[in-house]
Scaffold this motif. Structure first.
Motif, short mmCIF file in Angstrom:
data_model
loop_
_atom_site.label_atom_id
_atom_site.label_comp_id
_atom_site.label_asym_id
_atom_site.label_seq_id
_atom_site.Cartn_x
_atom_site.Cartn_y
_atom_site.Cartn_z
N TRP A 214 4.66 10.29 -6.44
CA TRP A 214 5.76 10.64 -7.34
C TRP A 214 5.23 11.06 -8.71
O TRP A 214 5.67 12.05 -9.28
CB TRP A 214 6.70 9.44 -7.45
CG TRP A 214 7.77 9.59 -8.48
CD1 TRP A 214 8.87 10.40 -8.42
CD2 TRP A 214 7.85 8.91 -9.74
NE1 TRP A 214 9.62 10.27 -9.55
CE2 TRP A 214 9.02 9.36 -10.39
CE3 TRP A 214 7.04 7.96 -10.36
CZ2 TRP A 214 9.40 8.89 -11.64
CZ3 TRP A 214 7.42 7.49 -11.61
CH2 TRP A 214 8.58 7.96 -12.23
N MET B 6 0.83 -1.19 0.00
CA MET B 6 0.00 0.00 0.00
C MET B 6 0.87 1.25 0.00
O MET B 6 0.65 2.14 -0.79
CB MET B 6 -0.93 -0.05 1.22
CG MET B 6 -1.64 1.20 1.54
SD MET B 6 -2.95 1.56 0.40
CE MET B 6 -3.54 3.06 1.07
N LEU B 7 1.86 1.31 0.90
CA LEU B 7 2.71 2.49 0.98
C LEU B 7 3.54 2.67 -0.29
O LEU B 7 3.73 3.79 -0.76
CB LEU B 7 3.61 2.42 2.21
CG LEU B 7 2.90 2.53 3.55
CD1 LEU B 7 3.89 2.36 4.69
CD2 LEU B 7 2.17 3.85 3.67
N GLY B 8 4.00 1.57 -0.86
CA GLY B 8 4.75 1.65 -2.11
C GLY B 8 3.91 2.20 -3.25
O GLY B 8 4.37 3.05 -4.02
N ILE C 193 -5.94 3.22 -4.52
CA ILE C 193 -5.77 3.61 -3.12
C ILE C 193 -7.11 3.56 -2.38
O ILE C 193 -7.16 3.16 -1.22
CB ILE C 193 -5.10 4.99 -3.02
CG1 ILE C 193 -3.66 4.88 -3.51
CG2 ILE C 193 -5.15 5.54 -1.60
CD1 ILE C 193 -2.92 6.17 -3.63
N SER D 38 2.24 6.78 -6.70
CA SER D 38 1.20 7.72 -7.13
C SER D 38 1.60 9.16 -6.81
O SER D 38 1.42 10.07 -7.62
CB SER D 38 -0.13 7.40 -6.46
OG SER D 38 -0.61 6.15 -6.89
N ALA E 275 1.16 4.04 -2.93
CA ALA E 275 0.85 5.44 -2.63
C ALA E 275 2.05 6.33 -2.95
O ALA E 275 1.89 7.43 -3.49
CB ALA E 275 0.45 5.59 -1.16
N GLY E 276 3.25 5.84 -2.66
CA GLY E 276 4.46 6.59 -2.99
C GLY E 276 4.63 6.77 -4.50
O GLY E 276 4.99 7.85 -4.97
N LEU F 73 -7.59 1.31 0.95
CA LEU F 73 -7.90 1.93 2.24
C LEU F 73 -9.17 1.34 2.84
O LEU F 73 -9.26 1.12 4.05
CB LEU F 73 -8.04 3.45 2.09
CG LEU F 73 -6.74 4.22 1.95
CD1 LEU F 73 -7.01 5.69 1.70
CD2 LEU F 73 -5.87 4.04 3.18
#
Length: 87
Positions: free
Chosen positions: A10, A1-3, A72, A8, A5-6, A76
């Motif tokens: 970027w 998830m964090l990857g 995302i 997106s 979101a990162g 979530l």
């Protein structure tokens, strides 16, 4: 998830919030890919909406996030749902 979101974040920093629109419609292959993504996200929204209503969760924020930020929103929702079940 964090990857994801990162990645997106970027992309948005490099291209802006609407910077993906031009490339998405630049050629037939990109158009089909964009339409496929829209269809898949719509299926996610329909499922999320029904599941959230059954569980007493407001589905609107997740639907809006899905159409604004893609995957995302459903991710979530799944985290929220899992956290709620855990309690």
């Amino acid at each position: 998830m964090l990857g994801f979101a990162g990645a997106s974040a970027w992309m948005m920093m490099r291209m802006g919030v609407t910077g993906w629109i031009g490339p998405a419609f630049a050629n037939p292959a990109n158009i089909v890919t964009a339409l496929d993504l829209l269809l898949a996200l719509s299926v996610c929204v329909v499922w999320t909406w029904a599941d959230a209503r059954r569980r007493g969760i407001n589905p609107l924020p997740y639907a809006v996030l899905t159409y604004m930020l893609g995957s995302i929103g459903p991710l979530l929702y799944l985290f929220h749902r899992a956290g709620r079940e855990h309690r």
